[in-house]
Write a protein that holds these residues in place. Sequence first.
Motif, mmCIF file in Angstrom:
data_model
loop_
_atom_site.group_PDB
_atom_site.id
_atom_site.type_symbol
_atom_site.label_atom_id
_atom_site.label_comp_id
_atom_site.label_asym_id
_atom_site.label_seq_id
_atom_site.Cartn_x
_atom_site.Cartn_y
_atom_site.Cartn_z
ATOM 1 N N ASN A 250 7.633 12.629 -11.915
ATOM 2 C CA ASN A 250 8.795 12.518 -11.567
ATOM 3 C C ASN A 250 9.978 12.004 -11.651
ATOM 4 O O ASN A 250 10.828 11.543 -10.476
ATOM 5 N N GLY A 251 10.654 12.312 -13.059
ATOM 6 C CA GLY A 251 11.769 12.310 -13.656
ATOM 7 C C GLY A 251 13.141 13.098 -12.506
ATOM 8 O O GLY A 251 12.412 14.728 -12.655
ATOM 9 N N SER A 252 13.881 13.509 -13.196
ATOM 10 C CA SER A 252 15.223 14.019 -13.709
ATOM 11 C C SER A 252 15.559 14.484 -15.288
ATOM 12 O O SER A 252 15.873 13.895 -15.758
ATOM 13 N N LEU A 253 16.251 15.808 -14.956
ATOM 14 C CA LEU A 253 16.888 16.036 -16.388
ATOM 15 C C LEU A 253 18.207 17.003 -16.637
ATOM 16 O O LEU A 253 18.162 17.462 -15.342
ATOM 17 N N GLY A 254 19.035 16.507 -17.122
ATOM 18 C CA GLY A 254 20.712 17.436 -17.147
ATOM 19 C C GLY A 254 21.085 17.089 -18.087
ATOM 20 O O GLY A 254 20.551 17.064 -19.847
ATOM 21 N N ILE A 255 22.083 17.793 -18.293
ATOM 22 C CA ILE A 255 23.001 18.191 -19.697
ATOM 23 C C ILE A 255 24.557 17.516 -19.313
ATOM 24 O O ILE A 255 25.033 17.965 -18.286
ATOM 25 N N THR A 256 25.583 17.035 -20.931
ATOM 26 C CA THR A 256 27.336 16.539 -19.949
ATOM 27 C C THR A 256 27.840 17.806 -20.474
ATOM 28 O O THR A 256 27.823 18.345 -21.128
ATOM 29 N N CYS A 257 29.281 17.461 -19.683
ATOM 30 C CA CYS A 257 30.213 18.789 -20.033
ATOM 31 C C CYS A 257 31.641 17.480 -20.561
ATOM 32 O O CYS A 257 31.529 16.814 -19.723
ATOM 33 N N TYR A 258 31.614 17.224 -21.298
ATOM 34 C CA TYR A 258 33.124 16.774 -21.645
ATOM 35 C C TYR A 258 34.149 17.344 -20.397
ATOM 36 O O TYR A 258 34.473 18.638 -20.412
ATOM 37 N N ALA A 259 34.794 17.023 -19.604
ATOM 38 C CA ALA A 259 35.563 17.801 -19.179
ATOM 39 C C ALA A 259 37.133 16.437 -19.049
ATOM 40 O O ALA A 259 37.397 15.858 -17.560
ATOM 41 N N TYR A 260 38.048 17.249 -19.456
ATOM 42 C CA TYR A 260 39.967 16.800 -19.365
ATOM 43 C C TYR A 260 39.613 17.879 -17.410
ATOM 44 O O TYR A 260 39.164 18.998 -17.575
ATOM 45 N N TRP A 261 40.562 17.274 -17.051
ATOM 46 C CA TRP A 261 41.608 17.923 -16.045
ATOM 47 C C TRP A 261 42.583 18.533 -16.738
ATOM 48 O O TRP A 261 42.730 18.234 -17.759
ATOM 49 N N MET A 262 42.940 19.788 -16.067
ATOM 50 C CA MET A 262 43.968 20.345 -16.732
ATOM 51 C C MET A 262 45.182 21.123 -15.548
ATOM 52 O O MET A 262 44.425 21.777 -14.265
ATOM 53 N N VAL A 263 46.104 20.844 -15.822
ATOM 54 C CA VAL A 263 47.389 21.242 -14.919
ATOM 55 C C VAL A 263 48.516 21.867 -15.659
ATOM 56 O O VAL A 263 48.316 21.661 -17.010
ATOM 57 N N PRO A 264 49.149 23.260 -14.785
ATOM 58 C CA PRO A 264 49.803 23.664 -16.297
ATOM 59 C C PRO A 264 51.679 22.764 -16.110
ATOM 60 O O PRO A 264 51.810 22.171 -15.780
ATOM 61 N N LEU A 265 51.600 23.161 -17.518
ATOM 62 C CA LEU A 265 52.888 22.665 -17.721
ATOM 63 C C LEU A 265 54.374 22.419 -16.749
ATOM 64 O O LEU A 265 54.761 21.491 -16.949
ATOM 65 N N THR A 266 54.182 23.898 -16.641
ATOM 66 C CA THR A 266 55.590 24.092 -16.011
ATOM 67 C C THR A 266 54.585 25.057 -14.924
ATOM 68 O O THR A 266 53.604 25.168 -14.070
ATOM 69 N N SER A 267 55.530 25.779 -13.580
ATOM 70 C CA SER A 267 55.379 26.136 -12.503
ATOM 71 C C SER A 267 55.444 27.662 -12.974
ATOM 72 O O SER A 267 55.730 28.528 -12.455
ATOM 73 N N SER A 268 55.406 28.014 -14.058
ATOM 74 C CA SER A 268 55.422 29.395 -14.341
ATOM 75 C C SER A 268 53.944 30.415 -14.627
ATOM 76 O O SER A 268 52.899 29.823 -14.210
#
Length: 501
Positions: A250-268
Amino acid sequence: MEPILFLITIFLGFAFSGKCSDVYSRNDFPEGFVFGSGISAFQWEGAVDEDGRMPSIWDTYVHSQAGPTGDVACDGYHKYKEDVRLMYDMGLGALRLSISWPRLIPSGRGPVNPKGLRFYKNLLNELTRHGIEPHVTLYHDDLPQALEDEYGGWIDRRIIDDFTAFADVCFREFGNTVKFWTTINEPNMLAWGGYDLGFMPPKHCSPPYAMVKCSRGNSSTEPYIALHNMLLAHASTSRLYKQKYKDKQNGSLGITCYAYWMVPLTSSGEDEIATRRAKDFYLGWVLHPLVFGDYPDVMKRIVGKRLPSFSDEESDLVKDSFDFLGIIHYTTMNIAHLSTSRQGDFTSDMNASMSNFGKSTFVTIDVLPWGLEGVLEYIKQNYGNPPVYILENGRPTNHHSSLNDVGRVEYLHAYIAAVLNSVRNGSQTRGYFQWSFMDLYEFLNYNYTYGLYYVNFSDPERKRSPKTSALWYSALLKGSMVSSQVAKNLSVSSSPGYASQ
């Protein structure tokens, strides 16, 4: 620690009796939400050549360069009972830890090491006896060196069967105690850092793409092959667990993801498109196959034949092969379009430059909690809002700085508040694990550590001392209302019974 917590509670009762967005307690989170902390086998255990353990690729990597090694680390192999007692006293509800493959099955396959098996059974029993739920990661970057030497480890499909057999031993021996399993730690970072840029074990890379000098590797193909095999190994392990163990354990199993958040350097427009492409490459590389059974279209188009493909059977195997996603998040990055693109490795295929947001550096991280909210919202909107556990989140400080780590408290307070906001906005985030419970062996920069407890690595006894962040996190765990301001009113170095550095 109890008198200090009493003072914290009294202080907060007076200072924050009114409504304030800066104040929350664990009672504001849904029933069953888990708060924990984390360690990993190689960074904590030490005892690298004791009781039958054989080398891992991590051992080989750190011994190939100058500086400290993980040979002793925190000496957790011998001090685990003391450490579990510290966790219990803190009020920790769960601990994320890993099983050392080369300690349990030293040659990577074949006979189980009875002394390694006994250690993990003792450790897991000690945790559960103290009411601490173990969340176990099967693979935290420490591939047996024997498998690397035999066939190259993750770049050969033989690893799928060997990893599944290792997992089978863990499920069989520990599954009655462990209910939360994570297969592979941050496969996207392992593939990128270990098989393209070369700054992580097993140090595969090739010019002109590498950050270091490697003696072997192919940066154009191996990152994609390694991650592909990690996904197939994860999916094979998931199928094994569902078919053989899940109904009984009765267990659960998963995997991880390294997750930077990413935003545009400029509004271009170019930077905005580059940011979407970077998210597909970096996050979608792992998450897309798990949810949709295949890599993102933009990756298939750009990488072409260098990107392995899933057969129909493999696609079905990988898709929905998880009960939860583990997210590892520390900071936010700026993304800019590269006008002079070149294809050839993962970094250049992505055709986007990645730079630190604000004043952040690799070892001095700004407090940007909206980045974690961005990651959780992105997963909710784009990947069906699956159950999520934040399995690593924390802030490094110089190991030789004060125990009064108010900057870490500020970071933790802000990011846990961001998780609360995400949960209130509909994210199925079910747990938060601070990294790390104590100062660990950090191989990328051993001068910067993440621990709630200071470890004196110059002391043969590896003395542990609580930092201000340990007191703050304990107050949260024990139900007190907490605020980032409370750290300014504490000083562990002046508190009776606690040693300063």
